[in-house]
Design an enzyme around this catalytic site. Structure first.
Site, short mmCIF file in Angstrom:
data_model
loop_
_atom_site.label_atom_id
_atom_site.label_comp_id
_atom_site.label_asym_id
_atom_site.label_seq_id
_atom_site.Cartn_x
_atom_site.Cartn_y
_atom_site.Cartn_z
N ASP A 1 -17.71 69.35 -66.53
CA ASP A 1 -18.69 70.44 -66.68
C ASP A 1 -17.48 71.58 -66.66
O ASP A 1 -16.79 71.80 -65.67
CB ASP A 1 -19.61 70.68 -65.59
CG ASP A 1 -20.54 71.90 -65.91
OD1 ASP A 1 -21.42 71.84 -66.57
OD2 ASP A 1 -20.18 72.94 -65.34
N ILE A 2 -17.41 72.44 -67.76
CA ILE A 2 -16.56 73.45 -67.98
C ILE A 2 -16.87 74.54 -66.79
O ILE A 2 -18.01 74.83 -66.62
CB ILE A 2 -16.68 74.29 -69.12
CG1 ILE A 2 -16.48 73.09 -70.32
CG2 ILE A 2 -15.75 75.36 -69.32
CD1 ILE A 2 -16.47 73.64 -71.81
N GLU B 1 -22.46 72.92 -71.87
CA GLU B 1 -20.99 72.81 -71.52
C GLU B 1 -20.59 71.77 -70.70
O GLU B 1 -19.64 71.38 -70.18
CB GLU B 1 -20.38 74.21 -70.62
CG GLU B 1 -21.03 74.27 -69.16
CD GLU B 1 -22.31 74.96 -69.06
OE1 GLU B 1 -22.68 75.32 -67.98
OE2 GLU B 1 -23.01 75.20 -70.01
#
Length: 728
Positions: free
Chosen positions: A601-602, A645
């Site tokens: 996950d960004i 994301e």
């Protein structure tokens, strides 16, 4: 086509149509119960949450639409169940149990008329014209104490509501194919005149009802606003006139007190009061009293004579007198009964006679309170179609319109209420009569009420309803003649064509052009070649269908491929990843092959979107996807964009430690990446949760993803930009 074949076609149609219509469905058959429950619940939901307020306490409800659709598509027994649910809901909602009986009568009446070959909307129209409206009026008259206007509006509103529901249901019913199993009536083709009349009626009735309802609603609101403004303005005018009159009389008494403060001789005072009572018609009596309240001078002449005869009069017991003595200011009394010179209701104006800051006496003027005296200051402001009540501070009547029969100094005992039609204007009930009103306060805490009966508004509604009903009735009569004439004109050439093709001779048919349209003549001239054209077209169509089928199959294959990939990153989307990874995971479980799932996950991706915009955010997502593609090159590696994301990676085979090293390397490489955005450089980090199977090969696919998700949240809680791994 021979007559025998034509008759056979009609019988086939009748058998096919009656396959379902002729079934005797029991009330307790499963499909009847389910159909009735479904339509009933829909109707109950609409009746509970989609009631449209119309005017006053009247509302439009539309749950009956589903009951009628259930009747014409599922039969009477299912409609009974639907009505039991929907009708009971609206009867409870509107607190009107008799409404259920009316709706039940509508359903059975429409059912009987449909069986006789009538269409839905004409059947409903006949019911409301002959049974529904009279029955509604009878129920309301027997159970309520409404006046004629409200009674009429209640019945007509219910009728219009019923016709509106029937129109919508009929409109929906027209879209059901004639040979559909969901048509429970009209087992034989109806006459063309009936079809035209039904369509004309449907075309006219629904728009007319909607336009009429909107127009009635707007005119009613406009009339309510107009009457509210009129009553409010009248209340303010009467308040202003009363204030002006009271101020004028108070000023007169103050002026007399000022004059007497300069010359307090008895002769001068007596002469002044007698002169004023002769010229000033407002005051019925005037007097001068000592500071102790003893009256020493009185007017008019008859009062002066009573005083001269030795009669003792005193103001000392009057509250307003004591207030004037204490404050040394002019005072206006409440409405009260006179005593001394008379017992009639009066309004007293008193002012102290002050000399060198000492009260040396009191001067009082009294106005007799009767309709004539009050009207003298209000006559220019009153209107004929309104009633007026003026109350003093003690809520006693100072003035009331004659028709109200309220004595002066009595109480105006009314009950606040709510008019069923005019809700935007306050209403009250007085002696069994309902009025709408506006009120206004006067400076000395008096209150003015201006009343009128609600029929000024209800007449607008009833007039509109009468015009609507008459218009629809005349229009339908006109359309019945038009439908009959038009059907004859249209069906006559078709009947000739039918006879022509039933015969064996080849003589061309001739139709008089005066009696038919040019389109019918053209149809007759070209119909001989139609079959050949249709056959040629059919062959071409079959060929085109085959070609289109092949193209569609190829297109479906392409669409399937596109449905598996994410449009932005060109890696697998969630659906594609789940399908491919699940198959690979089952193989690992069967053969005890080590496998790892990593969720990435960004970090702080929302801030990137908010700061630099979504195009830059998309660029960051694509950069991470490209990095995953570069690092996970094995045929067994599966990567995908799992949403927003978030990315997911599946690593199969080898050692778990190798999987972890690869993911750590991806974490490091992403941390070193720089994304260019205009003049700015963006540094990315990711949080990673990883779950690996080394021994526990009984874990379902969704559970290992859930485990990786838990590790991802662990990385976020521990500061982000890190890997949290779990081996089981």
């Amino acid at each position: 086509m021979s007559a025998a074949k034509k008759e056979l076609r009609i019988k086939d149609f009748e058998l096919e149509s009656s396959r379902y219509a002729g079934e005797k469905d029991s009330l307790f058959r499963t499909r009847v119960l389910i159909s009735g429950l479904n339509f009933g619940v829909l109707g109950a939901f609409v009746n509970s949450f989609l009631i449209i307020p119309f005017y006053g306490s009247f509302s439009l409800f539309f749950g009956q639409i589903f009951v009628l659709i259930c009747l014409v598509t599922r039969g009477l027994n299912a409609a009974v169940i639907a009505l039991a649910i929907s009708g009971a809901t609206i009867a409870f909602k509107l607190d009107n149990p008799f409404l259920f009986a009316v709706l039940l009568a509508e359903m059975f009446t429409v059912h009987m008329l449909l069986k006789k070959g009538y269409f839905l909307l004409p059947s409903s129209f006949i019911f409301w014209l002959t049974i529904g409206t009279p029955l509604t009026l009878l129920f309301i008259a027997a159970t309520s104490q409404f006046n004629a206007d409200v009674l009429t509006i209640s019945g007509l509103t219910q009728s219009i509501n019923g016709l509106l529901c029937s129109s919508v249901a009929a409109l929906i019913y027209t879209f059901i194919p004639t040979n559909s199993k969901y048509r429970r009536y009209h087992t034989a083709p109806p006459k063309f005149s009936r079809v035209i009349f039904s369509l004309c009626m449907l075309t006219v009735t629904l728009p007319t009802l909607i336009i009429a309802l909107v127009f009635t609603w707007k005119t009613t609101n406009s009339k309510e606003h107009e009457i509210s403004e009129l009553l409010n303005n009248q209340a303010k005018l009467v308040s202003t006139a009363t204030n002006a009159f009271l101020s004028e009389q108070a000023d007169t008494i103050s002026f007399i007190a000022l004059a007497l403060s300069k010359n307090y001789e008895t002769g001068y005072a007596q002469s002044l009061l007698l002169d004023l009572t002769r010229k000033e018609s407002s005051f019925s009596s005037m007097l001068v009293a000592e500071p102790d309240g003893r009256v020493i001078i009185a007017a008019p002449l008859e009062n002066a004579r009573k005083l001269q005869m030795g009669t003792y009069y005193s103001l000392k017991g009057r509250e307003y007198y004591q207030q004037a003595v204490f404050t040394q200011q002019s005072v206006i009394s409440e409405a009260l009964s006179g005593k001394g010179f008379g017992s009639d209701p009066i309004l007293a104006f008193i002012s102290p006679i002050i000399r060198q800051k000492q009260t040396i006496g009191m001067v009082q003027g009294a106005i007799q309170l009767d309709r004539t005296s009050v009207l003298s200051w209000l006559s220019n402001d009153l209107i004929d179609n309104a009633l007026y009540v003026i109350l003093d501070k003690q809520k006693r009547v100072v003035f009331a319109s004659e028709s109200l029969d309220l004595p002066i100094l009595s109480n105006f005992d009314f009950e606040p209420t709510q008019d069923r039609i005019v809700e935007s204007i306050p209403a009250l009930s007085f002696r069994g009569q309902n009025y709408i009103f506006q009120s206004s306060m006067i400076e000395n805490d008096w209150e003015v009420f201006v009343l009128t009966k609600p029929n000024a508004v209800t007449h607008v509604i009833t007039d509109n309803f009468y015009i609507l009903g008459l218009s629809i009735l005349l229009t339908l009569i006109l359309f019945s003649f038009i439908a009959t004439s038009l059907s004859k004109r249209l069906t006559k050439p078709l009947t000739q064509l039918s006879k022509y093709f039933s015969s064996n001779h080849q003589k061309p048919i001739r139709i008089e052009e005066v009696n038919v349209s040019s389109e019918t003549v053209k149809l007759t001239q070209q119909i001989m070649d139609s079959k050949k054209i249709m056959l040629d077209f059919q062959h071409q169509l079959e060929h085109q269908v085959q070609e289109k089928t092949k193209q569609l199959q190829n297109l479906n294959a392409q669409l399937y491929t596109l449905a598996q990939k994410d449009g932005l990153t060109q890696i697998l989307n969630r659906s594609g990843f789940d399908e491919l990874a699940n198959a690979s995971y089952r193989n690992c479980i069967r053969n005890h092959i080590k496998v790892s799932i990593a969720l990435l996950d960004i970090d702080f991706f929302k801030n990137i979107n908010d700061t630099y915009g979504h195009p830059v955010g998309d660029k960051c997502i694509k950069a991470v996807a490209d990095m995953l593609t570069q690092q996970c090159k094995r045929e067994t590696d599966v990567i995908g964009r799992y949403g927003g994301e978030e990315f997911i990676v599946m690593l199969v085979g080898g050692q778990i430690e190798e999987h972890q090293e690869l993911i750590k390397m991806i974490l490091t490489k992403i941390e070193k990446m720089t994304i260019k955005a205009d003049d700015a450089s963006i540094k990315l980090t990711v949080s990673i949760g990883m779950s690996s199977l080394k021994k526990n090969y009984n874990m379902p696919f969704q559970d290992i993803i859930k485990s990786a998700d838990e590790q991802l949240y662990k990385s976020k809680r521990c500061g982000r930009n890190r890997l949290s791994a779990y081996v089981q």
